[in-house]
Design an enzyme around this catalytic site. Structure first.
Site, PDB file in Angstrom:
ATOM      1  N   SER A  28      39.328  49.569  58.026  1.00 16.35           N
ATOM      2  CA  SER A  28      39.961  48.411  57.374  1.00 16.35           C
ATOM      3  C   SER A  28      38.988  47.240  57.433  1.00 16.35           C
ATOM      4  CB  SER A  28      41.272  48.028  58.051  1.00 16.35           C
ATOM      5  OG  SER A  28      42.305  48.641  57.375  1.00 16.35           O
ATOM      6  N   HIS A  33      33.319  42.575  60.083  1.00 19.80           N
ATOM      7  CA  HIS A  33      32.557  43.814  60.253  1.00 19.80           C
ATOM      8  C   HIS A  33      31.251  43.738  59.449  1.00 19.80           C
ATOM      9  CE1 HIS A  33      36.836  45.402  60.705  1.00 19.80           C
ATOM     10  NE2 HIS A  33      36.294  45.784  61.835  1.00 19.80           N
ATOM     11  N   GLY A 143      31.823  42.072  68.109  1.00 25.83           N
ATOM     12  CA  GLY A 143      32.215  40.716  67.727  1.00 25.83           C
ATOM     13  C   GLY A 143      32.732  39.906  68.912  1.00 25.83           C
TER      14      GLY A 143
END
Ligand code: AMP
Length: 278
Positions: A28, A33, A143
């Site tokens: 997703s 990303h 992240g």
């Protein structure tokens, strides 16, 4: 772009790659990303992205079942970004080696998300250990949005492997809300609300410093201010706050006096659990 599903094919594809950047994801995909992939392209010769919704890191079966999945769209994004390898393993492939040592967190590590999501980080560390063992990447990209995850993974992986775990800043929408796959579970109004909450928390972070901007408020003032904001947020936005805490960025312990620190939050907005840090 090479799509890989089997471990044997993975070995064949990457066994000569000694400058590999690894971006683990649960799919997703969004601009957050994409940012990690772009950094990997900059720092490594080849980039491998995995898409694997790891069942062992979900402490709630329904959360695993309803986690957003969007493979076709993901593959289009990865192709556009010119990713070299996409690894899409099955659950059986990843967990066929049952002999790996069981991972446990120390008592001092059972804070923030580790407190409420029992077994979550143990599942994350276990699956990433399996991935890194298979790939021996030069670097792995994570992240800051999931700072506690980055912190635990970096400590675990860098102790065991030559892989460098690199953190990338959080990508946000213009409203302030951090991009997250779980945002797709929110309706338009709630998405707007989460932007307003992010802005309030940016503001709170600034208020935690004394006027000179270098010193942090006294522990008592800090506690009172956080409590006041907590009450305001709950009242104004009808959310359930799991935690709202300041922690030392280098150690994640709660002693932050004159040290770099982050404000961590986890909350439920209409049954969707969101996390962020500022
Ligand atoms: P996930 O697919 O949610 O497991 O996330 C895969 C990686 O993307 C993790 O290292 C996350 O921390 C990172 N990530 C997720 N959201 C963002 C964001 N908004 N900005 C930067 N990185 C992110």
């Amino acid at each position: 772009m090479k799509l890989i599903k089997q471990i044997t094919d993975l070995n064949k594809a990457i066994n000569k790659e000694n400058d590999l950047g690894f971006v683990p994801t649960m799919g997703s995909l969004h601009k957050g990303h994409e940012f990690l992939i772009k950094i990997s392209h900059k720092l490594c010769k080849k980039t491998l992205v995995s898409i694997f919704v790891n069942p062992t890191q979900f402490n709630n079966k329904n959360d695993y079942k309803t986690y957003p999945r969007n493979l076709n769209k993901d593959l289009k994004i990865l192709k556009r970004l010119k990713v070299d390898f996409v690894y899409l393993p099955s659950v059986n492939q990843i967990y066929r080696d049952k002999k790996l040592p069981k991972i446990t967190l120390k008592k001092s590590q059972k804070i923030l998300c580790a407190k409420s999501r029992k077994g979550h980080f143990e599942g994350v560390l276990d699956v990433l250990n399996r991935f890194v063992k298979l790939m021996s990447p030069k670097m792995m990209f994570m992240g800051e949005k999931d700072y506690q995850q980055f912190f635990l993974v970096r400590n675990y992986i860098q102790k065991k492997y030559a892989t460098h775990v690199y953190s990338c800043r959080t990508i946000r929408k213009s409203s302030g809300v951090a991009l997250s796959s779980r945002n797709s579970l929110l309706n338009k109004t709630d998405l707007k609300t989460s932007g307003l909450i992010a802005n309030k928390l940016f503001k709170l972070k600034n208020l935690l410093y004394k006027k000179n901007k270098y010193e942090i408020l006294s522990p008592k003032k800090l506690k009172n201010l956080i409590q006041k904001f907590k009450e305001q947020l709950v009242h104004k936005f009808d959310i359930k706050i799991e935690y709202l805490e300041c922690r030392n960025s280098m150690t994640l312990n709660s002693s932050i006096k004159n040290k770099p620190f982050k404000l961590f939050v986890a909350y439920y907005l209409n049954n969707v659990r969101l996390i962020d840090n500022f």
